[in-house]
Design a protein around this motif. Structure first.
Motif, short mmCIF file in Angstrom:
data_model
loop_
_atom_site.label_atom_id
_atom_site.label_comp_id
_atom_site.label_asym_id
_atom_site.label_seq_id
_atom_site.Cartn_x
_atom_site.Cartn_y
_atom_site.Cartn_z
N ILE A 24 1.13 0.53 0.16
CA ILE A 24 0.85 0.75 -1.12
C ILE A 24 1.68 2.17 -1.62
N SER B 280 -0.33 -4.50 -7.76
CA SER B 280 -0.64 -4.08 -6.38
C SER B 280 -2.16 -4.90 -6.17
N LEU C 274 -3.65 -6.81 -2.89
CA LEU C 274 -3.65 -5.80 -1.76
C LEU C 274 -4.45 -4.92 -1.77
N LEU C 275 -5.02 -4.08 -2.85
CA LEU C 275 -5.79 -3.32 -2.92
C LEU C 275 -7.22 -3.84 -2.72
#
Length: 387
Positions: A118, A300, A303-304
């Motif tokens: 990230i 993102s 993914l977070l």
């Protein structure tokens, strides 16, 4: 595109009032079952700015955040009842802080694990999410400003803060079926529940509020004076580059000031709607933050969300270890966990599901999180920065 500061303020106010009105209206409040009002209060100004309705570069957004955020924090902390929280006893407090420690440790370790995926710029975002999951939305916004979290980092974190706590709350509620089995396996001291019942009778009830124009005129100078004093004091403290700024000191000091005032007769201002006005100001600050962000920042989020679930797993592990050592019943574990991750809106619900009549335990633990969440979020953010 709207450029004039006054028109921008009126547009943001209209968005806030529209969402809050729909969330309270009987026929439309179900629209917010999946995504809560706080999400839309942030997201709609973002959409307006992204599609050219609002000018995202106007300095008025910074002025709103700089001055109204401390004022809102002061008003929100005025109603804290420290004596009622202390009556919960050492086991309840120890379980709660074990959960908080699990969030801070989990966020730090997960950031280290996900950093190659990230990017290192998310260190402050993990501090903001830790603030929310040890306190609440007010703490998250406070840490966002205190650590100067970039808008492209904060936006996906808000998605994580919306999705993960709802999933966790669902699991906690489902876990009520395992309450007796867990307590037998753990050798839980069920007598703690009766003790809590005796200690918190009437303790979790909030003051009767009479919000009026007169009350507003009484609260406004208190909020303005507290914000101004905190800004001035914040400038007197040393600034450490990349660690603590003057505005970070302002956030820390105004939180302490609100807590100090809650121990004085100023706490009676809650009767005039101090926390309600504080919430309105906080939501208005959130509209200003949203107007500076971009829809592209959500890229993102998936993914977070995975990172957020791992943080919750570490949090759960800390709670289970603490419950085993202290022989705490599952009711207390669930109430403390939701007080951390969910906050004042949902912790009483989970507590009531596990033990009818003890919703106030969840409420008081969540209020305790409001006190410490900002500090824990700043601490977590700095730990992530060191990595």
């Amino acid at each position: 595109m709207i450029h004039h500061p006054l028109l921008i303020i009126l547009t943001l106010l209209a968005i806030e009032l529209l969402i809050l009105g729909l969330a309270r209206y009987e026929r439309t409040k179900s629209w917010f079952n999946l995504l809560p009002p706080v999400f839309w209060i942030y997201f709609l100004p973002m959409l307006a700015a992204s599609f050219g309705l609002l000018d995202p570069k106007q300095p008025v957004y910074g002025l709103i955040t700089t001055w109204l955020l401390p004022a809102s924090l002061l008003l929100l902390l005025l109603s804290v009842d420290l004596k009622a929280i202390m009556r919960l006893g050492p086991v309840a407090l120890a379980i709660f802080f074990s959960g908080s420690l699990g969030i801070v440790v989990g966020a730090t370790l997960v950031f280290k694990l996900f950093k190659p995926l990230i990017g290192s710029q998310f260190w402050a975002g993990f501090g903001a999410i830790a603030a929310s999951w040890t306190g609440g939305s007010a703490n998250m916004i406070a840490v966002k400003e205190a650590l100067a979290v970039p808008d492209q980092v904060f936006a996906p974190m808000l998605i994580v803060d919306t999705v993960v706590p709802y999933l966790w709350m669902a699991l906690l509620i489902a876990g009520v079926a395992w309450q007796q089995a867990f307590d037998r396996w753990n050798g839980s001291k069920r007598g703690l529940i009766e003790e809590l019942s005796n200690r918190v009778v009437e303790a979790g009830q909030v003051m009767q509020q009479r919000f009026s124009m007169g009350g507003f005129l009484l609260l406004l100078p208190v909020a303005v004076a507290g914000s101004g004093l905190s800004h001035w004091l914040g400038l007197q403290f040393p600034v450490v580059k990349d660690v603590i700024s003057g505005y970070t000191w302002t956030i820390i000091l105004v939180s302490l000031l609100g807590l100090a005032l809650s121990c004085t007769p100023a706490r009676r201002l809650e009767q005039h709607g101090a926390s309600k006005l504080g919430s309105w100001l906080l939501y208005f600050v959130l509209t200003a933050i949203g107007a500076k962000a971009s829809v592209a920042s959500f890229g993102s989020a998936l993914l977070l969300i995975a990172a957020g679930l791992l943080i919750i797993a570490v949090h759960a592990l800390f709670l289970l270890v603490a419950a085993r050592l202290l022989k705490a019943p599952l009711f207390l574990v669930a109430a403390a966990s939701q007080a951390n991750v969910g906050g004042v809106a949902s912790a009483p619900v989970v507590a009531e599901v596990y033990q009818p009549g003890l919703a106030s335990v969840g409420l008081l633990l969540a209020i305790l999180g409001n006190i410490f969440g900002t500090y824990l979020g700043i601490l977590c953010g700095q730990l992530c920065r060191l990595l």
